[in-house]
Design a protein around this motif. Structure first.
Motif, PDB file in Angstrom:
ATOM      1  N   LYS A 154      27.089  63.439  37.717  1.00 43.61           N
ATOM      2  CA  LYS A 154      25.904  63.131  38.543  1.00 43.61           C
ATOM      3  C   LYS A 154      26.135  63.420  40.029  1.00 43.61           C
ATOM      4  O   LYS A 154      25.193  63.555  40.796  1.00 43.61           O
ATOM      5  CB  LYS A 154      25.522  61.654  38.371  1.00 43.61           C
ATOM      6  N   LEU A 155      27.391  63.476  40.425  1.00 42.33           N
ATOM      7  CA  LEU A 155      27.717  63.708  41.832  1.00 42.33           C
ATOM      8  C   LEU A 155      27.735  65.188  42.161  1.00 42.33           C
ATOM      9  O   LEU A 155      28.126  66.013  41.329  1.00 42.33           O
ATOM     10  CB  LEU A 155      29.085  63.107  42.173  1.00 42.33           C
ATOM     11  N   SER A 156      27.358  65.530  43.381  1.00 47.25           N
ATOM     12  CA  SER A 156      27.457  66.919  43.828  1.00 47.25           C
ATOM     13  C   SER A 156      28.906  67.203  44.218  1.00 47.25           C
ATOM     14  O   SER A 156      29.707  66.274  44.425  1.00 47.25           O
ATOM     15  CB  SER A 156      26.553  67.155  45.041  1.00 47.25           C
ATOM     16  N   GLU A 157      29.220  68.463  44.333  1.00 48.08           N
ATOM     17  CA  GLU A 157      30.578  68.856  44.730  1.00 48.08           C
ATOM     18  C   GLU A 157      30.918  68.272  46.104  1.00 48.08           C
ATOM     19  O   GLU A 157      32.039  67.814  46.336  1.00 48.08           O
ATOM     20  CB  GLU A 157      30.657  70.380  44.766  1.00 48.08           C
ATOM     21  N   ASP A 158      29.946  68.279  47.013  1.00 47.42           N
ATOM     22  CA  ASP A 158      30.165  67.735  48.362  1.00 47.42           C
ATOM     23  C   ASP A 158      30.412  66.229  48.327  1.00 47.42           C
ATOM     24  O   ASP A 158      31.235  65.705  49.079  1.00 47.42           O
ATOM     25  CB  ASP A 158      28.959  68.027  49.270  1.00 47.42           C
ATOM     26  N   GLU A 159      29.702  65.537  47.448  1.00 48.75           N
ATOM     27  CA  GLU A 159      29.886  64.084  47.326  1.00 48.75           C
ATOM     28  C   GLU A 159      31.273  63.767  46.774  1.00 48.75           C
ATOM     29  O   GLU A 159      31.939  62.825  47.234  1.00 48.75           O
ATOM     30  CB  GLU A 159      28.808  63.492  46.412  1.00 48.75           C
ATOM     31  N   ILE A 160      31.708  64.544  45.792  1.00 45.36           N
ATOM     32  CA  ILE A 160      33.060  64.359  45.235  1.00 45.36           C
ATOM     33  C   ILE A 160      34.096  64.616  46.312  1.00 45.36           C
ATOM     34  O   ILE A 160      35.047  63.853  46.498  1.00 45.36           O
ATOM     35  CB  ILE A 160      33.299  65.290  44.023  1.00 45.36           C
ATOM     36  N   ASP A 161      33.890  65.692  47.070  1.00 45.77           N
ATOM     37  CA  ASP A 161      34.816  66.065  48.140  1.00 45.77           C
ATOM     38  C   ASP A 161      34.956  64.944  49.166  1.00 45.77           C
ATOM     39  O   ASP A 161      36.062  64.628  49.613  1.00 45.77           O
ATOM     40  CB  ASP A 161      34.325  67.349  48.820  1.00 45.77           C
ATOM     41  N   GLU A 162      33.842  64.329  49.514  1.00 43.03           N
ATOM     42  CA  GLU A 162      33.857  63.245  50.500  1.00 43.03           C
ATOM     43  C   GLU A 162      34.661  62.052  49.990  1.00 43.03           C
ATOM     44  O   GLU A 162      35.373  61.396  50.754  1.00 43.03           O
ATOM     45  CB  GLU A 162      32.413  62.823  50.803  1.00 43.03           C
ATOM     46  N   LEU A 163      34.560  61.786  48.700  1.00 40.54           N
ATOM     47  CA  LEU A 163      35.255  60.642  48.108  1.00 40.54           C
ATOM     48  C   LEU A 163      36.765  60.857  47.995  1.00 40.54           C
ATOM     49  O   LEU A 163      37.545  59.903  48.093  1.00 40.54           O
ATOM     50  CB  LEU A 163      34.683  60.354  46.708  1.00 40.54           C
ATOM     51  N   ILE A 164      37.186  62.104  47.781  1.00 36.11           N
ATOM     52  CA  ILE A 164      38.619  62.359  47.544  1.00 36.11           C
ATOM     53  C   ILE A 164      39.323  62.942  48.768  1.00 36.11           C
ATOM     54  O   ILE A 164      40.499  63.304  48.696  1.00 36.11           O
ATOM     55  CB  ILE A 164      38.815  63.311  46.331  1.00 36.11           C
ATOM     56  N   LYS A 165      38.630  63.005  49.888  1.00 37.05           N
ATOM     57  CA  LYS A 165      39.093  63.733  51.074  1.00 37.05           C
ATOM     58  C   LYS A 165      40.544  63.511  51.514  1.00 37.05           C
ATOM     59  O   LYS A 165      41.164  64.440  52.012  1.00 37.05           O
ATOM     60  CB  LYS A 165      38.158  63.483  52.254  1.00 37.05           C
ATOM     61  N   PRO A 166      41.143  62.349  51.364  1.00 34.32           N
ATOM     62  CA  PRO A 166      42.535  62.239  51.827  1.00 34.32           C
ATOM     63  C   PRO A 166      43.503  63.181  51.100  1.00 34.32           C
ATOM     64  O   PRO A 166      44.576  63.487  51.607  1.00 34.32           O
ATOM     65  CB  PRO A 166      42.895  60.782  51.537  1.00 34.32           C
TER      66      PRO A 166
ATOM     67  N   LEU B 274      36.883  69.206  39.712  1.00 38.01           N
ATOM     68  CA  LEU B 274      36.425  67.961  39.091  1.00 38.01           C
ATOM     69  C   LEU B 274      34.978  68.073  38.630  1.00 38.01           C
ATOM     70  O   LEU B 274      34.613  67.541  37.573  1.00 38.01           O
ATOM     71  CB  LEU B 274      36.583  66.780  40.051  1.00 38.01           C
ATOM     72  N   LYS B 275      34.157  68.768  39.398  1.00 42.89           N
ATOM     73  CA  LYS B 275      32.766  68.986  39.003  1.00 42.89           C
ATOM     74  C   LYS B 275      32.712  69.807  37.707  1.00 42.89           C
ATOM     75  O   LYS B 275      31.993  69.477  36.761  1.00 42.89           O
ATOM     76  CB  LYS B 275      32.019  69.712  40.134  1.00 42.89           C
ATOM     77  N   LYS B 276      33.528  70.868  37.652  1.00 44.76           N
ATOM     78  CA  LYS B 276      33.592  71.707  36.445  1.00 44.76           C
ATOM     79  C   LYS B 276      34.167  70.922  35.277  1.00 44.76           C
ATOM     80  O   LYS B 276      33.734  71.064  34.139  1.00 44.76           O
ATOM     81  CB  LYS B 276      34.456  72.948  36.704  1.00 44.76           C
ATOM     82  N   LEU B 277      35.176  70.106  35.573  1.00 48.18           N
ATOM     83  CA  LEU B 277      35.814  69.284  34.544  1.00 48.18           C
ATOM     84  C   LEU B 277      34.789  68.375  33.874  1.00 48.18           C
ATOM     85  O   LEU B 277      34.750  68.274  32.642  1.00 48.18           O
ATOM     86  CB  LEU B 277      36.930  68.441  35.164  1.00 48.18           C
ATOM     87  N   ALA B 278      33.968  67.716  34.690  1.00 44.87           N
ATOM     88  CA  ALA B 278      32.936  66.817  34.148  1.00 44.87           C
ATOM     89  C   ALA B 278      31.990  67.581  33.230  1.00 44.87           C
ATOM     90  O   ALA B 278      31.638  67.110  32.140  1.00 44.87           O
ATOM     91  CB  ALA B 278      32.159  66.165  35.290  1.00 44.87           C
ATOM     92  N   GLU B 279      31.590  68.771  33.651  1.00 42.03           N
ATOM     93  CA  GLU B 279      30.678  69.598  32.848  1.00 42.03           C
ATOM     94  C   GLU B 279      31.304  69.952  31.502  1.00 42.03           C
ATOM     95  O   GLU B 279      30.661  69.831  30.454  1.00 42.03           O
ATOM     96  CB  GLU B 279      30.330  70.886  33.615  1.00 42.03           C
ATOM     97  N   VAL B 280      32.559  70.370  31.524  1.00 44.55           N
ATOM     98  CA  VAL B 280      33.248  70.785  30.296  1.00 44.55           C
ATOM     99  C   VAL B 280      33.458  69.594  29.353  1.00 44.55           C
ATOM    100  O   VAL B 280      33.226  69.693  28.148  1.00 44.55           O
ATOM    101  CB  VAL B 280      34.611  71.452  30.628  1.00 44.55           C
ATOM    102  N   LEU B 281      33.893  68.458  29.906  1.00 40.97           N
ATOM    103  CA  LEU B 281      34.144  67.280  29.063  1.00 40.97           C
ATOM    104  C   LEU B 281      32.865  66.799  28.382  1.00 40.97           C
ATOM    105  O   LEU B 281      32.880  66.460  27.197  1.00 40.97           O
ATOM    106  CB  LEU B 281      34.751  66.144  29.898  1.00 40.97           C
ATOM    107  N   VAL B 282      31.771  66.779  29.124  1.00 50.96           N
ATOM    108  CA  VAL B 282      30.494  66.324  28.556  1.00 50.96           C
ATOM    109  C   VAL B 282      29.947  67.330  27.552  1.00 50.96           C
ATOM    110  O   VAL B 282      29.538  66.961  26.442  1.00 50.96           O
ATOM    111  CB  VAL B 282      29.461  66.060  29.687  1.00 50.96           C
TER     112      VAL B 282
END
Length: 211
Positions: free
Chosen positions: A66-78, A89-97
Motif C-alpha cells: 500500500k505504500l509508495s516507494e517514496d514513503e518506504i524510502d522515508e521510513l527506512i532512510k537511516p 521492498l516495493k517489488k518484494l511486496a508485489e511478488v510476495l502477494v
C-alpha cells in the motif's frame, strides 16, 4: 572443538549483555526477511532504527504494498542504499502477494528469486525457519576468522568452511549467536578480548599478545 559449548556460550553472553539482535527479536518470517534486507551493508544501530520505524506501520506484505516507494524510502532512510532498498521492498511486496499468496517462500532457490535477496539474506530467513542454513554476515565472517576456526577472504568461503566443521543441528543458531557476541564482545573495533571466554584458543588474541 566443542561447537555446542561455543554457540551456547555466545548465546548466553549476547542475551545477558542485551545484544540488539536479542533485544529486537522478530518472529514473523516476513519481518525477518525485510529486516535482513535492510541490514545489508548497514550498521546494526541504523538497521534497528529503520526496522522499528517501518514495522510500526507495516505488518505484512499487503501493508507494504500500500505504500509508495517514496514513503518506504522515508521510513527506512537511516539505512545504507535506502533508495535501492525502497525500490526492492516495493517489488518484494508485489511478488510476495502476487506469486506466493503473501507468504515468504521456504526454499533457498525461491528466496534467491526475490528482489534484494542474496545468499546471506536467504540463509537468515532459512535459519529463522529452523532449516539447516548458515547465514554469514560481517559478524560471522569476522569472528570465525579471528578465532582461527576458518581462514577465508569471502563470506561465501566462510559459509562453506563452517558447514564442514559445525554440527548440522547448530547451523540455524549460528548466525544469531555470532551476531550477539559480535555486538557485545568481539566488536569490529576495540574487541573486549580480556572478557572473551574463547581467548585460550583465539588466534587474534594470541597474535595480540605477541605483538
Amino acid at each position: 572443538m566443542n561447537w555446542y559449548w561455543i554457540v551456547e556460550t555466545m548465546e548466553k553472553i549476547g542475551r545477558e549483555r542485551k545484544a540488539p539482535v536479542y533485544e529486537m527479536s522478530l518472529n514473523d518470517p516476513f519481518m525477518v526477511l525485510v529486516s535482513a534486507i535492510l541490514s545489508t551493508r548497514t550498521k546494526d544501530e541504523q538497521t534497528h532504527k529503520a526496522v522499528r520505524k517501518l514495522f510500526s506501520i507495516v505488518k505484512n506484505p499487503e501493508d507494504l504494498l500500500k505504500l509508495s516507494e517514496d514513503e518506504i524510502d522515508e521510513l527506512i532512510k537511516p539505512v545504507g542504499f535506502h533508495r535501492t532498498k525502497a525500490k526492492n521492498l516495493k517489488k518484494l511486496a508485489e511478488v510476495l502477494v502476487k506469486d506466493y499468496g503473501g507468504k515468504v517462500p521456504e526454499s533457498l532457490e525461491e528466496l534467491l528469486k526475490l528482489p534484494g535477496v542474496g545468499r546471506k539474506v536467504a540463509n537468515i530467513v532459512l535459519s529463522h525457519l529452523g532449516k539447516p542454513a548458515i547465514a554469514v554476515d560481517t559478524h560471522v565472517h569476522r569472528i570465525a576468522n579471528r578465532l582461527g576456526v576458518v581462514k577465508t577472504k569471502k563470506p561465501e568461503e566462510t559459509e562453506e568452511k563452517l558447514k564442514e566443521i559445525v554440527p548440522k543441528e547448530l547451523w540455524s543458531r549460528l548466525n544469531k549467536a555470532f551476531v550477539g557476541f559480535g555486538q557485545t564482545v568481539c566488536k569490529p573495533l576495540k574487541p573486549l578480548c580480556e572478557e572473551c571466554p574463547f581467548k585460550s584458543f583465539c588466534e587474534y588474541f594470541k597474535n595480540l599478545k605477541q605483538s
